[in-house]
Design an enzyme around this catalytic site. Structure first.
Site, PDB file in Angstrom:
ATOM      1  N   ASN A   4       0.823  -0.937   0.165  1.00  0.00           N
ATOM      2  CA  ASN A   4       0.088   0.192   0.316  1.00  0.00           C
ATOM      3  C   ASN A   4       0.790   0.956   0.297  1.00  0.00           C
ATOM      4  OD1 ASN A   4      -2.091  -1.809   0.257  1.00  0.00           O
ATOM      5  ND2 ASN A   4      -1.902  -1.292   2.194  1.00  0.00           N
ATOM      6  N   HIS A  11     -14.173  -2.654   6.134  1.00  0.00           N
ATOM      7  CA  HIS A  11     -13.309  -3.625   6.828  1.00  0.00           C
ATOM      8  C   HIS A  11     -13.146  -3.818   8.108  1.00  0.00           C
ATOM      9  CE1 HIS A  11      -8.201  -3.555   8.480  1.00  0.00           C
ATOM     10  NE2 HIS A  11      -8.233  -3.907   7.153  1.00  0.00           N
ATOM     11  N   ASP A  28     -13.883   5.907   6.304  1.00  0.00           N
ATOM     12  CA  ASP A  28     -12.027   5.849   6.048  1.00  0.00           C
ATOM     13  C   ASP A  28     -11.510   5.970   4.954  1.00  0.00           C
ATOM     14  OD1 ASP A  28      -9.774   3.898   6.121  1.00  0.00           O
ATOM     15  OD2 ASP A  28     -10.462   2.377   7.320  1.00  0.00           O
ATOM     16  N   SER A  71     -11.111  -1.535  -0.049  1.00  0.00           N
ATOM     17  CA  SER A  71      -9.364  -2.399  -0.788  1.00  0.00           C
ATOM     18  C   SER A  71      -9.134  -3.637  -1.948  1.00  0.00           C
ATOM     19  CB  SER A  71      -8.837  -2.461   0.243  1.00  0.00           C
ATOM     20  OG  SER A  71      -9.522  -3.416   1.381  1.00  0.00           O
ATOM     21  N   HIS A  77      -7.527   3.895   1.565  1.00  0.00           N
ATOM     22  CA  HIS A  77      -6.601   4.064   0.711  1.00  0.00           C
ATOM     23  C   HIS A  77      -6.753   4.921  -0.401  1.00  0.00           C
ATOM     24  CE1 HIS A  77      -6.243  -0.264   1.175  1.00  0.00           C
ATOM     25  NE2 HIS A  77      -6.738  -0.382   1.996  1.00  0.00           N
ATOM     26  N   LYS A  84       0.383   3.839   4.595  1.00  0.00           N
ATOM     27  CA  LYS A  84      -0.474   3.732   2.916  1.00  0.00           C
ATOM     28  C   LYS A  84       0.223   4.395   2.144  1.00  0.00           C
ATOM     29  CE  LYS A  84      -4.206   0.234   4.493  1.00  0.00           C
ATOM     30  NZ  LYS A  84      -4.227   0.702   5.903  1.00  0.00           N
ATOM     31  N   GLU A  94     -16.078   3.219   3.109  1.00  0.00           N
ATOM     32  CA  GLU A  94     -14.900   3.536   2.659  1.00  0.00           C
ATOM     33  C   GLU A  94     -14.953   4.562   2.353  1.00  0.00           C
ATOM     34  OE1 GLU A  94     -12.237   0.059   3.211  1.00  0.00           O
ATOM     35  OE2 GLU A  94     -13.179  -1.049   4.535  1.00  0.00           O
TER      36      GLU A  94
END
Length: 374
Positions: free
Chosen positions: A34, A121, A196, A171, A199, A229, A167
């Site tokens: 990541n 997640h 979230d 991911s 990423h 990340k 998110e």
């Protein structure tokens, strides 16, 4: 009988289903990390850490933030992060998992409702498991499903606060959440939107401020931004209204009873934020590399996602893991992902595009995938 016989039976059952996990060294060209902007080993970041050590920043914190562990570097990072992301406040945690679990186990109260995306997640699930609020899943990226879940709850007598947990960039699928629609639903229902940005931070938005940047600063929005990340460090920042920070400091057990993160890491994250602001060419290069990868990997069965995460969905576990093994043997670090991390029947290769590879590496990966599948 061994005192750990139950655990051994469980491990044996995993092995029988070829689900037993092992740690393995990182080898081959990086298509799994990541470290999207290539900051983890960037000379400027290493120099920033060396400078922090030279000015006397300690490696260890020595205690929790509420005892003697609160360092000036923590305070400086939180002030700078809040200004950078556009939030009223920020609070630094040692990991994204800890931060997400603390967020969802602490903020929603008894009588509230958490509506979460079906693919959110594992750390969010950990927090919800510890929460006092009721929780319900909504179909992935279906804004209408969130709206309907809240309406059903209200019709059944729910009188607390709704919380929407999503998110911004998922991911394992690499797809983006409909944040504008979700924000409108949150406003309509007087809900709090928890986003979230693990990423997306560093990769998307002005100066790498993420996909949620246009919503930052609203009273009904709280974001989580991991530092391990694209920022190349470790830890996580929860950004939002000051009352959120104060409540987590006073009620968040994951914050109260944890040793504070390393002040040296806080200094490193501060430097990462400076790099995001000073070196926009990293995001430009990554965007071009993603577009190249989408074109190059298309005939391998990789659908474009518009993000740096490009899954190659195979379906069944055994073929997916066999393909991953073949690609790894050819010198590419691409990991196979199976249930329960992803839904049954969607085992895949998770291809991650980072600045640690070049166009030639992507071409070679595509050739290898075609050879292994032929």
């Amino acid at each position: 009988m061994s005192l750990l016989a139950a655990q051994q039976r469980d491990l044996s059952a995993l092995a029988d289903r070829t689900r037993l996990r092992h740690l393995q060294p990182r080898t081959g060209r990086d298509f799994s990390s990541n470290d999207y902007l290539g900051l983890a080993d960037a000379p400027r970041l290493r120099a920033g850490v060396a400078a922090a050590l030279a000015r006397g920043v300690p490696v260890g914190s020595g205690g929790s933030r509420l005892l003697r562990g609160n360092d000036a570097e923590h305070e400086a990072l939180e002030a700078e992060a809040a200004a950078f992301f556009g939030s009223e406040s920020a609070l630094f945690f040692s990991s994204g998992y800890t931060a997400n679990a603390a967020l969802l186990s602490t903020l929603p109260q008894r009588g509230d409702l958490i509506v979460h995306d079906d693919l959110v997640h594992a750390s969010a699930h950990e927090g919800m498991r510890l929460a006092r609020a009721e929780r319900v899943a909504a179909a992935h990226n279906d804004a209408g499903a969130f709206d309907e879940a809240i309406r059903r709850w209200r019709a059944a007598g729910g009188i607390g606060r709704p919380w929407i947990a999503v998110e911004s960039l998922y991911s394992m699928d690499g797809d983006l959440a409909p944040l504008d629609d979700l924000a409108a639903i949150a406003a309509q229902h007087e809900a709090i939107l928890l986003i979230d940005e693990a990423h997306a931070t560093g990769v998307f938005g002005d100066r790498g401020r993420g996909l949620a940047a246009p919503l930052e600063g609203r009273e009904d929005v709280v974001t989580l931004r991991t530092c391990g990340k694209a920022l190349g460090c470790e830890g996580a920042l929860i950004c939002g209204p000051r009352v959120v920070r104060d409540f987590l400091i006073n009620r968040g057990r994951g914050f109260i009873f944890s040793t504070a993160p390393s002040p040296l890491i806080a200094a490193a994250v501060r430097e990462s934020l400076n790099i995001l602001a000073d070196e926009p060419e990293r995001r430009t290069r990554l965007a071009a590399l993603i577009a190249f990868a989408e074109r190059t990997l298309a005939d391998c069965g990789v659908a474009p996602t518009g993000s740096q995460i490009l899954p190659l969905v195979i379906g069944e576990d055994a073929p997916a893991m066999a393909l991953a093994a073949g690609v790894q043997a050819a010198g590419f670090d691409v990991r196979g992902i199976r249930p329960p991390t992803v839904p049954a029947g969607t085992a895949r290769l998770r291809i991650s595009i980072t600045l640690n590879v070049a166009e030639a590496d992507i071409v070679a990966l595509a050739d290898t995938i075609r050879t292994c599948r032929s």
